[in-house]
Design a protein around this motif. Structure first.
Motif, short mmCIF file in Angstrom:
data_model
loop_
_atom_site.label_atom_id
_atom_site.label_comp_id
_atom_site.label_asym_id
_atom_site.label_seq_id
_atom_site.Cartn_x
_atom_site.Cartn_y
_atom_site.Cartn_z
N VAL A 81 57.62 -58.55 36.96
CA VAL A 81 57.78 -58.71 38.39
C VAL A 81 56.99 -58.28 39.30
CG1 VAL A 81 59.79 -58.29 39.71
CG2 VAL A 81 60.32 -59.12 37.62
N SER A 82 56.40 -56.89 38.79
CA SER A 82 55.54 -56.12 39.68
C SER A 82 54.07 -56.73 39.66
CB SER A 82 55.29 -54.64 39.22
OG SER A 82 56.54 -54.01 39.31
N GLU A 83 53.73 -57.35 38.32
CA GLU A 83 52.53 -58.14 38.37
C GLU A 83 52.67 -59.31 39.45
OE1 GLU A 83 49.81 -60.19 34.97
OE2 GLU A 83 51.63 -59.15 34.48
N ILE A 84 53.74 -60.20 39.32
CA ILE A 84 53.60 -61.14 40.06
C ILE A 84 53.52 -61.18 41.43
CG2 ILE A 84 55.29 -63.25 40.96
CD1 ILE A 84 56.19 -63.34 37.89
N ILE A 85 54.41 -60.01 42.07
CA ILE A 85 54.40 -59.68 43.34
C ILE A 85 52.88 -59.07 43.85
CG2 ILE A 85 55.28 -57.78 45.15
CD1 ILE A 85 57.98 -57.92 43.65
N GLY A 86 52.26 -58.28 43.10
CA GLY A 86 50.90 -57.57 43.06
C GLY A 86 50.10 -58.94 43.32
N PHE A 87 50.26 -60.03 42.35
CA PHE A 87 49.24 -60.99 42.40
C PHE A 87 49.67 -61.77 43.89
CE2 PHE A 87 49.98 -65.74 41.92
CZ PHE A 87 48.79 -66.22 41.56
N LEU A 88 50.70 -61.88 44.35
CA LEU A 88 50.80 -62.87 45.52
C LEU A 88 50.34 -61.91 46.97
CD1 LEU A 88 54.61 -64.11 45.34
CD2 LEU A 88 52.38 -65.31 45.11
N LEU A 89 50.33 -60.57 46.79
CA LEU A 89 49.97 -59.73 47.71
C LEU A 89 48.22 -59.45 47.81
CD1 LEU A 89 52.71 -56.90 48.02
CD2 LEU A 89 52.42 -58.90 49.65
N ASP A 90 47.58 -60.04 46.93
CA ASP A 90 46.11 -59.84 46.79
C ASP A 90 45.55 -61.01 47.49
OD1 ASP A 90 43.78 -59.34 45.94
OD2 ASP A 90 44.08 -59.38 43.86
N PRO A 91 44.98 -60.56 48.38
CA PRO A 91 44.02 -61.76 49.13
C PRO A 91 42.76 -62.32 48.50
CG PRO A 91 43.71 -59.74 50.14
CD PRO A 91 44.63 -59.32 49.11
N LYS A 92 42.64 -61.68 47.09
CA LYS A 92 41.34 -62.33 46.72
C LYS A 92 42.06 -62.92 45.30
CE LYS A 92 39.23 -58.05 46.70
NZ LYS A 92 39.77 -57.19 48.00
N GLY A 93 43.39 -63.15 45.06
CA GLY A 93 43.95 -63.38 44.06
C GLY A 93 43.71 -65.01 43.56
N VAL A 94 43.99 -65.36 42.45
CA VAL A 94 43.52 -66.76 42.03
C VAL A 94 44.54 -67.90 42.35
CG1 VAL A 94 42.15 -65.97 40.04
CG2 VAL A 94 44.70 -66.51 39.83
N ASP B 241 44.42 -68.34 45.45
CA ASP B 241 43.65 -69.01 46.69
C ASP B 241 44.15 -69.27 47.85
OD1 ASP B 241 41.22 -68.90 44.97
OD2 ASP B 241 41.58 -70.98 44.07
N GLN B 242 45.19 -68.48 48.38
CA GLN B 242 45.74 -68.69 49.54
C GLN B 242 45.30 -67.56 50.58
OE1 GLN B 242 47.89 -71.76 49.70
NE2 GLN B 242 46.58 -71.85 47.66
N GLY B 243 44.32 -67.07 50.13
CA GLY B 243 43.75 -65.83 50.94
C GLY B 243 44.77 -65.01 51.12
N SER B 244 45.00 -64.53 52.45
CA SER B 244 45.90 -63.29 52.80
C SER B 244 47.12 -63.86 53.34
CB SER B 244 45.17 -62.43 53.87
OG SER B 244 44.77 -63.00 55.24
N VAL B 245 47.54 -65.17 53.04
CA VAL B 245 48.71 -65.72 53.61
C VAL B 245 49.85 -64.72 53.37
CG1 VAL B 245 50.24 -67.63 53.46
CG2 VAL B 245 47.65 -67.99 53.89
N TYR B 246 50.03 -64.58 52.01
CA TYR B 246 51.20 -63.76 51.68
C TYR B 246 51.21 -62.44 52.06
CZ TYR B 246 51.01 -67.74 48.45
OH TYR B 246 50.96 -69.25 48.17
N LEU B 247 49.93 -61.72 51.98
CA LEU B 247 49.76 -60.21 52.75
C LEU B 247 50.15 -60.23 54.12
CD1 LEU B 247 48.98 -57.47 51.57
CD2 LEU B 247 46.53 -58.15 52.68
N GLU C 195 39.88 -58.52 53.62
CA GLU C 195 38.72 -58.48 52.36
C GLU C 195 38.45 -57.11 51.90
OE1 GLU C 195 37.56 -60.93 50.75
OE2 GLU C 195 39.01 -62.10 51.81
N ALA C 196 39.09 -56.08 52.50
CA ALA C 196 38.97 -54.61 52.09
C ALA C 196 40.04 -54.20 51.33
CB ALA C 196 38.63 -53.70 53.35
N VAL C 197 41.05 -55.13 50.95
CA VAL C 197 42.26 -54.59 50.51
C VAL C 197 42.13 -54.93 48.99
CG1 VAL C 197 44.73 -55.16 50.22
CG2 VAL C 197 43.52 -55.46 52.36
N THR C 198 42.27 -53.90 48.04
CA THR C 198 42.49 -54.02 46.77
C THR C 198 43.82 -53.70 46.20
OG1 THR C 198 40.21 -53.20 46.55
CG2 THR C 198 41.54 -53.02 44.59
#
Length: 399
Positions: free
Chosen positions: A49-62, A64-70, A87-90
């Motif tokens: 569950v944490s992995e999925i939430i982290g995936f969504l919050l990652d602006p560089k995630g695959v 490909d929605q950019g920072s929309v969720y963040l 872009e400076a968010v990890t």
């Protein structure tokens, strides 16, 4: 109309509506596919569950929605901390602290100049480790101290199911209140915060496949914490529109906890009856111990047959006897071939040589309570005990 008649009329209306809904779903199940969810094929635990939430919050995630969720996350939950350059968010999962603990999700801005942590608890009753949240807060404060460019540079979210409180074992009450007032600690839950957040994510998603994925994730969270969505829900809501029905609904809600306790007591009585039945049928004394929900069986030297209310569900299986566990037998007891012989896909823990879920999400799903009341769960436990006592000596010697 007196209250008893109101209740009877209400339940009659709801019952008829639910029957119609179930008939409709059965007739059109090939179109609705109501029970299909891609999350059923994912190992559902805290890390996933944490992995999925982290995936969504990652602006560089695959995704490909950019920072929309963040952006949505910041808009809804973060006011004081600013991540101006997305872009400076990890995103780091299981980020290690100085105490060698791990924060489930960490959002690092420009190499920890600012940082947001999320401690994720998906179960209502699992306990925090001693000083867990307090240690996380101090860790976040320490890592930004030398790089601090703004006053508000760190924050921790404590994410749990609704109704779970931050315990004093995890963080001193006074400190926790101060952190909350300063905007450094926020307690959020799945029902009131994450599920609505995911609804907004779905609306803002451009890609159809990603949108379906988030939809299934949201649906799984709703099922876990609020019960299954279905046609009958809207029908019940319509029945609650009248003021009298609203009062009835709250009366039912306020007695639900007591009702569940009554069902548990009824089940204990059934288990005592089951022990007597088995004693007579097997010709050996079977003892049921109410306090631990276990059965003492002569063939089992080191274990009991047990069911337990754990992890928001009901598990059953074989649990180690206390003396056996503490007498240098605290490691997992792996019994090769046992799952195949019993025909059950078991898990193993230090306490349980084998256990499995029979019911999940019992706080929001009625199946267990219905089966307990009707005696179906009693028959289930009886069948399992018979499977155990009929095991070959090779297995019984290990148990």
């Amino acid at each position: 109309m007196d209250r008893d008649k109101q209740l009877n009329a209400f339940f009659e209306q709801v019952g008829l509506g639910m029957k119609f809904a179930k008939d409709y779903e059965a007739k059109h199940k090939n179109l609705l596919a109501k029970n299909f969810n891609t999350m059923d094929f994912v190992r559902w635990d805290e890390n996933k569950v944490s992995e999925i939430i982290g995936f969504l919050l990652d602006p560089k995630g695959v995704h490909d929605q950019g920072s929309v969720y963040l952006d949505l996350f910041f808009k809804q939950f973060v006011s004081k901390i600013k991540f101006t350059d997305r872009e400076a968010v990890t995103v780091i999962l299981e980020d290690r602290t100085f105490e060698d603990r791990r924060i489930d999700i960490v959002l690092s801005y420009k190499n920890y100049q600012k940082v947001i942590g999320i401690e994720n608890k998906i179960n209502l009753y699992t306990k925090d480790q001693k000083n867990q949240v307090a240690d996380y807060m101090r860790f976040l404060e320490e890592i930004v101290k030398d790089k601090q460019v703004e006053k508000d540079s760190y924050m921790l979210f404590y994410l749990t199911p609704k109704g779970r409180e931050l315990s004093e074992d995890s963080a001193n009450k006074g400190e926790a209140e101060q952190w909350k007032e300063e905007g450094k600690l926020a307690c959020i839950n799945y029902e009131d915060h994450i599920i609505p957040f995911l609804e907004d994510c779905i609306k803002e998603t451009s890609n159809e496949r990603v949108r379906y994925f988030i939809t299934d994730f949201r649906k799984q969270l709703i099922e876990n914490y609020m019960g299954k969505e279905g046609i009958d829900q809207s029908m019940i809501i319509n029945q609650l529109v009248g003021s009298e029905n609203i009062e009835i609904a709250f009366a039912i809600q306020n007695t639900l906890s007591q009702f569940k306790q009554e069902i548990k007591e009824q089940l204990n009585a059934q288990m005592y009856d089951l022990a007597e039945e088995l004693t007579e049928e097997l010709g050996q004394e079977i003892i049921y111990v109410k306090e631990h929900h276990h059965f003492e069986i002569p063939q089992l030297k080191n274990t009991y047959v047990k069911y337990s209310y754990e992890m928001n569900g009901v598990i059953y299986g074989l649990v180690k006897q206390y003396d056996y566990f503490t007498n240098e037998n605290s490691e997992k007891l792996i019994i090769a071939g046992l799952s195949n012989v019993l025909g059950i896909k078991f898990k193993t823990s230090p306490w349980w040589p084998c256990y499995a879920f029979e019911y999940e999400n019992i706080e929001v799903v009625a199946e267990f309570w219905s089966d307990a009341q009707s005696g179906k769960f009693k028959e289930f436990m009886k069948d399992f005990i018979y499977k155990v006592v009929r095991l070959d000596e090779v297995f019984l010697e290990q148990l």
